[in-house]
Design an enzyme around this catalytic site. Structure first.
Site, short mmCIF file in Angstrom:
data_model
loop_
_atom_site.label_atom_id
_atom_site.label_comp_id
_atom_site.label_asym_id
_atom_site.label_seq_id
_atom_site.Cartn_x
_atom_site.Cartn_y
_atom_site.Cartn_z
N HIS A 55 0.84 -1.21 0.00
CA HIS A 55 0.00 0.00 0.00
C HIS A 55 0.87 1.25 0.00
CE1 HIS A 55 -3.15 2.85 1.40
NE2 HIS A 55 -3.97 1.99 0.87
N PHE A 56 1.38 1.71 -0.99
CA PHE A 56 1.53 1.11 -2.32
C PHE A 56 3.03 1.02 -2.57
CE2 PHE A 56 -2.38 3.66 -2.26
CZ PHE A 56 -3.32 2.71 -2.58
#
Length: 157
Positions: A55-56
């Site tokens: 993420h991410f």
């Protein structure tokens, strides 16, 4: 007002109150607590947090739901201290209203969370939560915490 001020709680005291463990314990320190009023907690957001792997990978941002969860954990500590319980109770996060995300939380930041008691009805506590990074509001929500009988009581392990 007669309310007790607890100056600070470290990781061991937090572990004794909350059922969460790594990687889901999202509070590193409680800076200050005033029973039945407010608590201020800290989460140091580091690059090695497990959620940053996905993420991410190319733009690391702490998931907003985990910012809210961190606030709820600070709220759980506040409820535990305010209710002056000794053992056999666990604070459970049971509701969220008016959640808003205002700023992204990225590695290297320090999340400073302030939870303030709005009202209490028996074992149900309602709190206003705000999370800041570098004094800028990152997230806010109204949270509800229920002080439940410890679900681990009576279990043999």
């Amino acid at each position: 007002s007669g309310d007790t001020v607890v100056k600070a709680l470290g990781p061991e005291e937090i572990l004794a109150i909350l059922p969460h463990r790594y990687p889901f314990l999202l509070v590193d320190r409680i800076q200050e607590i005033v029973q039945n009023e407010y608590a201020i907690g800290i989460k140091n957001v580091t690059l090695n947090e497990p959620f940053f792997q996905g993420h991410f990978p190319h733009y690391r941002v702490m998931p907003g739901v985990l910012v809210i969860e961190a606030m709820a954990q600070v709220g759980g500590v506040l409820v535990y201290y305010s209710a002056a319980v000794k053992h056999g109770k666990t604070p459970l996060f049971t509701g969220i209203d008016r959640g808003k995300f205002r700023r992204q939380v990225t590695p290297g930041g320090q999340l400073v969370m302030r939870l303030e008691v709005m009202r209490r009805r028996g074992p149900v506590w309602r709190m206003r939560g705000q999370a800041f990074v570098e004094k800028a509001l990152a997230a806010e929500a109204e949270l509800q915490v229920y002080l439940a009988d410890n679900p681990r009581e009576g279990q043999k392990r």
